[in-house]
Write a protein that holds these residues in place. Structure first.
Motif, mmCIF file in Angstrom:
data_model
loop_
_atom_site.group_PDB
_atom_site.id
_atom_site.type_symbol
_atom_site.label_atom_id
_atom_site.label_comp_id
_atom_site.label_asym_id
_atom_site.label_seq_id
_atom_site.Cartn_x
_atom_site.Cartn_y
_atom_site.Cartn_z
ATOM 1 N N ILE A 1 0.869 -1.177 0.000
ATOM 2 C CA ILE A 1 0.000 0.000 0.000
ATOM 3 C C ILE A 1 0.904 1.225 0.000
ATOM 4 C CG2 ILE A 1 -1.801 1.294 1.198
ATOM 5 C CD1 ILE A 1 -2.693 -1.336 2.506
ATOM 6 N N VAL A 2 0.841 1.995 -1.072
ATOM 7 C CA VAL A 2 1.617 3.231 -1.204
ATOM 8 C C VAL A 2 0.626 4.378 -1.131
ATOM 9 C CG1 VAL A 2 3.135 4.593 -2.693
ATOM 10 C CG2 VAL A 2 3.347 2.094 -2.646
ATOM 11 N N HIS A 3 0.839 5.270 -0.181
ATOM 12 C CA HIS A 3 -0.158 6.316 0.050
ATOM 13 C C HIS A 3 0.487 7.648 0.376
ATOM 14 C CE1 HIS A 3 0.399 6.349 4.493
ATOM 15 N NE2 HIS A 3 0.891 5.161 4.215
ATOM 16 N N HIS A 4 -0.242 8.703 0.063
ATOM 17 C CA HIS A 4 0.095 10.048 0.538
ATOM 18 C C HIS A 4 -1.123 10.494 1.326
ATOM 19 C CE1 HIS A 4 2.053 13.866 0.837
ATOM 20 N NE2 HIS A 4 1.008 14.483 0.308
ATOM 21 N N THR A 5 -0.925 10.718 2.617
ATOM 22 C CA THR A 5 -2.036 10.911 3.543
ATOM 23 C C THR A 5 -1.851 12.209 4.331
ATOM 24 O OG1 THR A 5 -2.143 8.506 3.684
ATOM 25 C CG2 THR A 5 -3.358 9.710 5.342
ATOM 26 N N PRO A 6 -2.047 13.367 3.663
ATOM 27 C CA PRO A 6 -1.793 14.632 4.345
ATOM 28 C C PRO A 6 -2.980 15.222 5.102
ATOM 29 C CG PRO A 6 -2.241 15.044 2.045
ATOM 30 C CD PRO A 6 -2.296 13.540 2.237
ATOM 31 N N SER A 7 -4.167 14.614 4.992
ATOM 32 C CA SER A 7 -5.357 15.217 5.600
ATOM 33 C C SER A 7 -6.138 14.183 6.396
ATOM 34 C CB SER A 7 -6.264 15.792 4.503
ATOM 35 O OG SER A 7 -6.866 14.731 3.775
ATOM 36 N N PRO A 8 -7.002 14.640 7.293
ATOM 37 C CA PRO A 8 -7.855 13.699 8.031
ATOM 38 C C PRO A 8 -8.739 12.857 7.111
ATOM 39 C CG PRO A 8 -7.877 15.849 9.104
ATOM 40 C CD PRO A 8 -7.147 16.021 7.797
ATOM 41 N N HIS A 9 -9.224 13.425 6.000
ATOM 42 C CA HIS A 9 -10.067 12.657 5.081
ATOM 43 C C HIS A 9 -9.257 11.543 4.416
ATOM 44 C CE1 HIS A 9 -13.279 15.352 5.851
ATOM 45 N NE2 HIS A 9 -12.856 16.334 5.082
ATOM 46 N N CYS A 10 -8.046 11.868 3.976
ATOM 47 C CA CYS A 10 -7.177 10.840 3.381
ATOM 48 C C CYS A 10 -6.813 9.785 4.418
ATOM 49 C CB CYS A 10 -5.906 11.471 2.804
ATOM 50 S SG CYS A 10 -6.166 12.430 1.309
#
Length: 150
Positions: free
Chosen positions: A6-15
């Motif tokens: 799983i490769v992710h960019h998670t900069p926000s609460p929604h992400c």
């Protein structure tokens, strides 16, 4: 043991909410014999991709495109993985404030170039993820992981 990366960019609460649902689905008790590896897009490497049997990608839509972090991931893995990972199963999710079209198109263009095989429809969410969106993220994670079970 097959590996789902799983490769992710998670900069926000929604992400973050979407990422956690994807991870929960991928690691559900019914999924047996699949190792789940998670990497932030800026730290994921070609070695991570080469060692995986499937990929699940997550990005916000920034200025009409995928995040710079996910684009950087693709830039660094593209040629080292181009021939070796053809046919690799993948799925992805995208979150945006009001439009995710460009981000979806960008991910699809690059994965098509890599020759990866999309095995689930992308989860596209604008605004705050609702209960149905979170459930679709869970299903995306579970689908990708279950497809790798031996």
């Amino acid at each position: 043991m097959p590996t789902l990366l799983i490769v992710h960019h998670t900069p926000s609460p929604h992400c973050q909410e979407m990422f956690e649902a994807v991870l929960s689905g991928a690691t559900a008790p019914e999924i047996e014999g699949v190792r789940v590896v998670r990497r932030a897009a800026l730290s994921a490497t070609a070695t991570d991709v080469l060692e995986a049997d499937g990929c699940l990608l997550g990005t916000p839509a920034n200025l009409g495109y995928m995040s710079g972090a996910l684009k950087h991931f693709f830039d660094q893995i593209y040629y080292p993985c181009l021939d070796t990972t053809r046919g690799r199963p993948f799925g992805f999710y995208v979150h945006g404030g009001n439009d995710v079209t460009g981000a979806v198109r960008g991910v699809e263009a690059i994965t098509t170039g890599l020759g990866w095989r999309r095995v689930a429809d992308p989860v596209e969410v604008t605004g705050a993820p609702g209960k149905a969106d979170v459930e679709r993220c869970w299903e995306l994670g579970a689908t990708l992981a279950a497809g790798l079970m031996e």
